[in-house]
Design a protein around this motif. Structure first.
Motif, mmCIF file in Angstrom:
data_model
loop_
_atom_site.group_PDB
_atom_site.id
_atom_site.type_symbol
_atom_site.label_atom_id
_atom_site.label_comp_id
_atom_site.label_asym_id
_atom_site.label_seq_id
_atom_site.Cartn_x
_atom_site.Cartn_y
_atom_site.Cartn_z
ATOM 1 N N ASP A 194 -5.797 12.160 6.665
ATOM 2 C CA ASP A 194 -5.417 12.159 8.075
ATOM 3 C C ASP A 194 -6.108 11.024 8.823
ATOM 4 N N LYS A 195 -6.671 10.071 8.067
ATOM 5 C CA LYS A 195 -7.397 8.952 8.678
ATOM 6 C C LYS A 195 -6.805 7.597 8.298
ATOM 7 N N GLY A 196 -5.604 7.606 7.744
ATOM 8 C CA GLY A 196 -4.939 6.353 7.418
ATOM 9 C C GLY A 196 -5.347 5.727 6.102
ATOM 10 N N TYR A 197 -6.121 6.442 5.256
ATOM 11 C CA TYR A 197 -6.497 5.902 3.963
ATOM 12 C C TYR A 197 -5.277 5.832 3.055
ATOM 13 N N MET A 198 -5.279 4.877 2.126
ATOM 14 C CA MET A 198 -4.187 4.705 1.186
ATOM 15 C C MET A 198 -4.600 5.142 -0.223
ATOM 16 N N ALA A 199 -3.638 5.634 -0.989
ATOM 17 C CA ALA A 199 -3.910 6.049 -2.359
ATOM 18 C C ALA A 199 -3.602 4.938 -3.356
ATOM 19 N N PHE A 200 -2.916 3.877 -2.886
ATOM 20 C CA PHE A 200 -2.572 2.745 -3.753
ATOM 21 C C PHE A 200 -2.646 1.472 -2.941
ATOM 22 N N SER A 201 -3.130 0.404 -3.565
ATOM 23 C CA SER A 201 -3.112 -0.911 -2.934
ATOM 24 C C SER A 201 -2.983 -1.962 -4.024
ATOM 25 N N GLY A 202 -2.081 -2.908 -3.824
ATOM 26 C CA GLY A 202 -1.894 -3.977 -4.790
ATOM 27 C C GLY A 202 -1.156 -5.130 -4.141
ATOM 28 N N ARG A 203 -0.927 -6.202 -4.917
ATOM 29 C CA ARG A 203 -0.198 -7.361 -4.411
ATOM 30 C C ARG A 203 0.950 -7.704 -5.347
ATOM 31 N N THR A 204 2.021 -8.189 -4.752
ATOM 32 C CA THR A 204 3.164 -8.609 -5.549
ATOM 33 C C THR A 204 2.816 -9.876 -6.329
ATOM 34 N N ASP A 205 3.625 -10.153 -7.370
ATOM 35 C CA ASP A 205 3.447 -11.398 -8.102
ATOM 36 C C ASP A 205 4.222 -12.514 -7.406
ATOM 37 N N LEU A 206 4.394 -13.640 -8.059
ATOM 38 C CA LEU A 206 5.031 -14.786 -7.427
ATOM 39 C C LEU A 206 6.522 -14.585 -7.190
ATOM 40 N N ALA A 256 4.846 -2.546 3.221
ATOM 41 C CA ALA A 256 4.603 -3.978 3.033
ATOM 42 C C ALA A 256 4.615 -4.635 4.403
ATOM 43 N N LYS A 257 3.811 -5.686 4.566
ATOM 44 C CA LYS A 257 3.710 -6.366 5.854
ATOM 45 C C LYS A 257 3.664 -7.870 5.632
ATOM 46 N N GLN A 258 4.318 -8.602 6.536
ATOM 47 C CA GLN A 258 4.265 -10.058 6.533
ATOM 48 C C GLN A 258 4.061 -10.532 7.962
ATOM 49 N N THR A 306 0.844 -1.190 0.000
ATOM 50 C CA THR A 306 0.000 0.000 0.000
ATOM 51 C C THR A 306 0.881 1.242 0.000
ATOM 52 N N GLY A 307 0.295 2.371 -0.319
ATOM 53 C CA GLY A 307 1.072 3.603 -0.320
ATOM 54 C C GLY A 307 0.188 4.827 -0.340
ATOM 55 N N ILE A 347 6.187 -5.835 -8.101
ATOM 56 C CA ILE A 347 4.965 -5.035 -8.226
ATOM 57 C C ILE A 347 5.302 -3.714 -8.899
ATOM 58 N N ASP A 348 4.383 -3.232 -9.713
ATOM 59 C CA ASP A 348 4.507 -1.900 -10.307
ATOM 60 C C ASP A 348 3.683 -0.934 -9.476
ATOM 61 N N PHE A 349 4.363 -0.173 -8.656
ATOM 62 C CA PHE A 349 3.688 0.848 -7.859
ATOM 63 C C PHE A 349 3.407 2.051 -8.761
ATOM 64 N N ILE A 350 2.248 2.657 -8.604
ATOM 65 C CA ILE A 350 1.884 3.800 -9.441
ATOM 66 C C ILE A 350 1.643 5.026 -8.560
ATOM 67 N N PRO A 351 2.588 5.969 -8.543
ATOM 68 C CA PRO A 351 2.364 7.219 -7.806
ATOM 69 C C PRO A 351 1.399 8.107 -8.583
ATOM 70 N N LEU A 352 0.329 8.496 -7.951
ATOM 71 C CA LEU A 352 -0.727 9.231 -8.651
ATOM 72 C C LEU A 352 -0.361 10.676 -8.936
ATOM 73 N N LYS A 353 0.520 11.244 -8.109
ATOM 74 C CA LYS A 353 0.848 12.666 -8.266
ATOM 75 C C LYS A 353 2.243 12.929 -7.714
ATOM 76 N N PRO A 354 2.834 14.069 -8.055
ATOM 77 C CA PRO A 354 4.129 14.415 -7.459
ATOM 78 C C PRO A 354 3.990 14.620 -5.958
ATOM 79 N N GLY A 355 5.075 14.436 -5.243
ATOM 80 C CA GLY A 355 5.055 14.654 -3.807
ATOM 81 C C GLY A 355 5.891 13.641 -3.066
ATOM 82 N N TYR A 356 5.745 13.651 -1.752
ATOM 83 C CA TYR A 356 6.493 12.770 -0.867
ATOM 84 C C TYR A 356 5.628 11.560 -0.554
#
Length: 256
Positions: A199-211, A229-231, A191-192, A215-224
């Motif tokens: 300010d409520k912990g929502y994410m702008a990206f969510s996906g899963r890695t392949d085998l 990732a969690k296991q 997630t990212g 993963i191709d992360f997609i930043p929606l806009k410029p910024g920080y």
């Protein structure tokens, strides 16, 4: 209408996921001033703002480490207990700062959470051994090299960028690999979000890695941005804990 419903479901799901993580670890690098390279340990819920670390948790954190193409250097705590710095003569280089949260047992029972394992708290409902890692990419004076940042640094759970974020534009694919215990972490949720998104912990990206953990992360806009990732793995010593919970973050800037 369908798009709005899907976005709402994503926001609810990622909000619940963030709550499950509890406090998170990330690393912020600050502009170099007067020859001082500065960075902060981010620990809490309010990315990207760091906050003072509670006294009973200070021992959990190792000093931040600056990694350059030539060497690794332990940074020195100065000022706020999350703030670190080191003298540097870096001119135009791509480097990293690493943060480490030592393996720490946390138990949950009727009176809440405590820094204990099951041997210390036999009546606990759940016990985990938490381990966290943070990494940030720093491109000094327009550097775009990717040789250093494409190499894993040996974290149990690690997000490895496969290109320099300085070469990625908003909306482009940013390829990454998630590694767990030296192997590609397959089907791992990633997630990212960018600073100021929520300010409520929502994410702008969510996906899963392949085998292979890719993963191709997609930043929606410029910024920080922060990527997480969690296991959760079965603990080898059931007398002490149920699970080992690994959390890893990567922070970086996407330019205009």
């Amino acid at each position: 209408m369908k798009t709005k419903i899907m976005l709402l479901l994503l926001m609810i799901t990622t909000a619940l996921c963030t709550q499950a993580f509890g406090h998170e670890l990330w690393v912020n690098a600050l502009p170099i001033e007067n020859g001082l390279f500065r960075a902060d340990i981010g620990y809490g819920h309010a990315f990207p703002a760091p906050e003072p670390i509670a006294d009973d948790r200070l021992h959990i954190f190792k000093p931040l480490v600056l990694v350059t193409p030539e060497k690794e250097m332990a940074m020195v705590q100065s000022g706020e207990n999350y703030a670190y710095q080191i003298k540097t003569d870096l001119k135009k280089e791509t480097c990293m700062v690493l943060g480490f949260y030592r393996p720490t047992f946390w138990s949950k029972g009727v009176s809440g959470w405590a820094q204990t394992d099951r041997l210390q708290r036999p009546d606990a409902n759940y016990v985990e051994e938490a381990v966290m890692y943070g990494k940030t990419i720093v491109n000094i004076n327009g550097a775009t090299d990717d040789a250093l940042i494409k190499k894993p640094v040996g974290m149990r759970l690690e997000i490895v960028p496969l290109v320099n974020p300085a070469t990625v534009k908003a909306g482009d694919k940013f390829p990454m690999q998630v590694i767990c215990d030296g192997q590609g972490a397959k089907l791992t949720e990633v997630t990212g979000c960018f600073a100021g998104f929520s300010d409520k912990g929502y994410m702008a990206f969510s996906g899963r890695t392949d085998l292979k953990g890719l993963i191709d992360f997609i930043p929606l806009k410029p910024g920080y941005w922060i990527v997480k990732a969690k296991q959760a793995l079965e603990h080898q010593d059931k007398k002490r804990a149920d699970e080992v919970v690994l959390l890893s973050t990567l922070t970086f800037t996407i330019m205009e």
